[in-house]
Design a protein around this motif. Structure first.
Motif, PDB file in Angstrom:
ATOM      1  N   LEU A 197       0.831  -1.208   0.000  1.00  0.00           N
ATOM      2  CA  LEU A 197       0.000   0.000   0.000  1.00  0.00           C
ATOM      3  C   LEU A 197       0.864   1.255   0.000  1.00  0.00           C
ATOM      4  O   LEU A 197       0.631   2.182  -0.795  1.00  0.00           O
ATOM      5  CB  LEU A 197      -0.917  -0.007   1.228  1.00  0.00           C
ATOM      6  CG  LEU A 197      -1.867   1.183   1.361  1.00  0.00           C
ATOM      7  CD1 LEU A 197      -2.993   1.084   0.337  1.00  0.00           C
ATOM      8  CD2 LEU A 197      -2.446   1.251   2.780  1.00  0.00           C
ATOM      9  N   ILE A 241       2.617   1.641  -3.436  1.00  0.00           N
ATOM     10  CA  ILE A 241       1.718   2.104  -4.493  1.00  0.00           C
ATOM     11  C   ILE A 241       1.448   3.596  -4.348  1.00  0.00           C
ATOM     12  O   ILE A 241       1.559   4.376  -5.305  1.00  0.00           O
ATOM     13  CB  ILE A 241       0.397   1.313  -4.460  1.00  0.00           C
ATOM     14  CG1 ILE A 241       0.622  -0.115  -4.931  1.00  0.00           C
ATOM     15  CG2 ILE A 241      -0.663   1.993  -5.348  1.00  0.00           C
ATOM     16  CD1 ILE A 241      -0.559  -1.033  -4.707  1.00  0.00           C
ATOM     17  N   CYS A 242       1.115   4.026  -3.142  1.00  0.00           N
ATOM     18  CA  CYS A 242       0.761   5.436  -2.923  1.00  0.00           C
ATOM     19  C   CYS A 242       1.979   6.347  -3.032  1.00  0.00           C
ATOM     20  O   CYS A 242       1.892   7.452  -3.562  1.00  0.00           O
ATOM     21  CB  CYS A 242       0.093   5.598  -1.563  1.00  0.00           C
ATOM     22  SG  CYS A 242      -1.475   4.731  -1.428  1.00  0.00           S
ATOM     23  N   LEU A 265      -5.193   9.903  -5.827  1.00  0.00           N
ATOM     24  CA  LEU A 265      -5.031   8.465  -5.655  1.00  0.00           C
ATOM     25  C   LEU A 265      -6.180   7.727  -6.325  1.00  0.00           C
ATOM     26  O   LEU A 265      -7.344   8.007  -6.043  1.00  0.00           O
ATOM     27  CB  LEU A 265      -4.991   8.098  -4.167  1.00  0.00           C
ATOM     28  CG  LEU A 265      -3.795   8.601  -3.355  1.00  0.00           C
ATOM     29  CD1 LEU A 265      -3.895   8.102  -1.922  1.00  0.00           C
ATOM     30  CD2 LEU A 265      -2.482   8.152  -3.978  1.00  0.00           C
ATOM     31  N   ILE A 320      -7.329   1.471  -5.218  1.00  0.00           N
ATOM     32  CA  ILE A 320      -6.152   0.653  -4.939  1.00  0.00           C
ATOM     33  C   ILE A 320      -6.503  -0.822  -5.043  1.00  0.00           C
ATOM     34  O   ILE A 320      -7.395  -1.318  -4.362  1.00  0.00           O
ATOM     35  CB  ILE A 320      -5.606   0.936  -3.528  1.00  0.00           C
ATOM     36  CG1 ILE A 320      -5.293   2.426  -3.377  1.00  0.00           C
ATOM     37  CG2 ILE A 320      -4.380   0.091  -3.251  1.00  0.00           C
ATOM     38  CD1 ILE A 320      -4.197   2.931  -4.277  1.00  0.00           C
ATOM     39  N   SER A 354      -2.114  -1.400  -8.947  1.00  0.00           N
ATOM     40  CA  SER A 354      -2.568  -0.022  -9.100  1.00  0.00           C
ATOM     41  C   SER A 354      -1.478   0.959  -9.504  1.00  0.00           C
ATOM     42  O   SER A 354      -1.756   2.119  -9.737  1.00  0.00           O
ATOM     43  CB  SER A 354      -3.183   0.466  -7.777  1.00  0.00           C
ATOM     44  OG  SER A 354      -4.321  -0.279  -7.453  1.00  0.00           O
ATOM     45  N   ALA A 402      -1.891   4.808 -10.839  1.00  0.00           N
ATOM     46  CA  ALA A 402      -1.446   5.899  -9.991  1.00  0.00           C
ATOM     47  C   ALA A 402      -0.603   6.889 -10.768  1.00  0.00           C
ATOM     48  O   ALA A 402      -0.772   8.098 -10.646  1.00  0.00           O
ATOM     49  CB  ALA A 402      -0.644   5.347  -8.808  1.00  0.00           C
TER      50      ALA A 402
END
Length: 318
Positions: free
Chosen positions: A136, A139-140, A194, A197, A201, A205
């Motif tokens: 997580l 990805i972000c 964003l 997800i 992703s 993104a």
């Protein structure tokens, strides 16, 4: 001051070497990795409960086993590794075998990378939670560094204010990270683009990041909006947190608590985007009360532009 530092990565490397030296002769096929969630050189007041370094051992033995059997083997491996690590100078602190991902906490031997000091770490076997949290954040962070900074700040705030202690029934650090991402996805005025997800992703993104224009809000501004969103706007009883959907919606299956003062309380519902069979929540009514109390306090402090040290002032029982 609370962000990850290069020195922390060196400490993590030393810890992996120590753990590997002890465990690989016993389990040669295991992969041993570390997850560093913050600056371990400036430990949280609750470092024993929420260490900044998590050591996870992964071993592929689950494919042909039933879920109940997997849990038993997982716990047995942790206990076996605990015995081996204590013989190597790690000092056992506590265990958490009743959580979704069982783990134990140790005080390391003195480490050269941190001036021959010892630090507290968590250790687990096949931890899906730590892997999902790492994915997580990855990805972000590939989209906007402020998303990673927000996750770090919210997790540290929740640690220091005593509302990220999963063994006491509070939300886990992973759940707080999901709350952060969901806020950045759906809150009015959020300028962190964003997308929904899922397990794949990152390309989405990057496409969303390319469309972002204009001045960017600071992490401090975003945190104030985060506190306001969950303190006043979000309906904890009738809305679910789903970063997979990235939109506000009712929970598919409400998470109910036990009866409290003659009525049934509805707990927060937080979906794991990497495991749709899993919903995270809190364990007791007092945990819900603490969550709302701390969000209100954070919003009030941000509104009067209090310092970070005041925001992260460790919680103490009245």
């Amino acid at each position: 001051q609370i962000s990850r530092k290069p020195e922390g990565e060196q400490i993590a490397k030393e810890i992996v070497e120590l753990v590997s030296e002890r465990l690989r002769p016993q389990i040669p096929v295991a992969a041993i990795v570390t997850y560093v969630s913050g600056n371990c050189l400036i430990p949280s007041e609750f470092a024993t409960v929420c260490p900044q370094i998590h050591v996870a051992m992964y071993i592929d033995i689950w494919a042909s086993r039933r879920p109940t059997c997997v849990k038993k083997v997982q716990k047995a491996l942790i206990k076996s590794c605990t015995d081996s690590m204590t013989k190597a100078g790690f000092k056992f602190r506590r265990s958490a075998y009743g959580t979704d991902d069982p783990f134990v906490s140790f005080l390391t031997p003195p480490l050269p990378a941190c001036g021959e000091q010892s630090i507290v770490i968590d250790f687990s076997v096949n931890s899906a939670t730590q892997l999902h949290l790492h994915n997580l954040v990855s990805i972000c962070g590939s989209l906007d560094h402020r998303a990673e900074s927000m996750i770090l700040l919210v997790r540290r705030w929740a640690q220091d204010r005593g509302i990220a202690h999963v063994t006491a029934g509070h939300l886990s650090e992973y759940a707080w990270a999901l709350l952060t991402v969901f806020f950045l996805q759906v809150a009015p005025g959020s300028d962190v683009a964003l997308p929904p997800i899922t397990g794949a992703s990152k390309s989405e993104a990057r496409q969303a990041a390319a469309a972002r224009t204009g001045a960017l809000k600071s992490t401090a501004e975003l945190f104030q909006e985060f506190a306001a969103f969950y303190a006043d706007d979000f309906d904890w009883k009738n809305e679910a947190v789903s970063v997979r959907l990235a939109r506000r919606a009712v929970p598919q299956i409400p998470a109910y608590l036990a009866m409290h003062e003659g009525k049934q309380e509805i707990a927060p519902s937080i979906e794991d985007p990497f495991d749709l069979n899993k919903t995270m929540t809190v364990g007791t009514k007092s945990c819900i009360d603490s969550l709302h109390e701390e969000l209100g306090r954070a919003y009030d402090l941000c509104a009067r532009k209090a310092s970070l040290s005041e925001l992260l002032e460790p919680w103490t029982a009245a």
